[in-house]
Design an enzyme around this catalytic site. Structure first.
Site, PDB file in Angstrom:
ATOM      1  N   ASP A   1      38.209  38.356  38.223  1.00  0.00           N
ATOM      2  CA  ASP A   1      39.110  39.241  38.955  1.00  0.00           C
ATOM      3  C   ASP A   1      38.695  39.114  40.415  1.00  0.00           C
ATOM      4  O   ASP A   1      37.672  39.661  40.829  1.00  0.00           O
ATOM      5  CB  ASP A   1      38.972  40.681  38.469  1.00  0.00           C
TER       6      ASP A   1
ATOM      7  N   GLU B   1      43.152  35.907  37.973  1.00  0.00           N
ATOM      8  CA  GLU B   1      44.347  36.720  38.167  1.00  0.00           C
ATOM      9  C   GLU B   1      45.044  36.266  39.441  1.00  0.00           C
ATOM     10  O   GLU B   1      44.405  36.063  40.478  1.00  0.00           O
ATOM     11  CB  GLU B   1      43.982  38.198  38.261  1.00  0.00           C
TER      12      GLU B   1
ATOM     13  N   ASP C   1      37.090  46.220  37.863  1.00  0.00           N
ATOM     14  CA  ASP C   1      37.070  44.787  38.154  1.00  0.00           C
ATOM     15  C   ASP C   1      36.468  43.998  36.983  1.00  0.00           C
ATOM     16  O   ASP C   1      36.922  42.901  36.667  1.00  0.00           O
ATOM     17  CB  ASP C   1      36.251  44.500  39.424  1.00  0.00           C
TER      18      ASP C   1
END
Length: 158
Positions: free
Chosen positions: A7, A67, A140
């Protein structure tokens, strides 16, 4: 198959290594890398880069899942997150790791079956998909686990 899920961020960066198994997948490693807000963006990205390399060296993933950056109204934050993504893409290439990118909606569908799930629904579902044997403090880290799991169900072979 072993995936390093990331992330991306510069304030905090979530990392997770998940391995495909018959039955429930295995979470081999997860962490949230915080950076020092007193440092420059370059110093913060360098700290994250070093820690990503340590995870790659110790866990030997076969691919990286990331992501995708979504539109953010704060241009400064969006730019810095874009820089973090660039560093991660470069680090992946340096280690000859293919990169798979997923939108937040794709990740939500993979984890909950619904592309507009909220954070609570995601966090509720993750332990049902992979055994999490520790307390997770930051979203996260959950996001990194979710993106790694998304890759495991989305890609056929690396």
């Amino acid at each position: 198959m072993r995936i390093l899920g990331i992330d991306p961020g510069y304030d905090r960066c979530g990392l997770a290594v998940v391995e495909k198994n018959k039955g429930k997948d295995t979470l081999l490693f997860s962490a949230c890398i915080p950076t020092d807000r007193k440092q420059t963006i370059a110093e913060r990205l360098f700290d994250i880069e070093k820690q990503i390399q340590e995870v790659i060296d110790s866990h030997r993933p076969e691919a990286v899942a990331l992501e995708k950056l979504f539109f953010n109204t704060n241009q400064k934050t969006a730019g810095a997150v874009g820089e973090a993504r660039g560093m991660i893409l470069s680090k992946s290439a340096e280690n000859s790791l293919p990169v798979f990118e997923f939108t937040p909606a794709q990740i939500k569908v993979a984890i909950t079956g619904y592309g507009k799930s909220d954070k609570k629904q995601m966090i509720f579902m993750l332990p049902k998909l992979v055994s999490i044997q520790k307390e997770i403090k930051y979203d996260d880290e959950y996001d990194a686990i979710a993106v790694a799991l998304t890759a495991l169900v989305s890609i056929k072979s690396v």
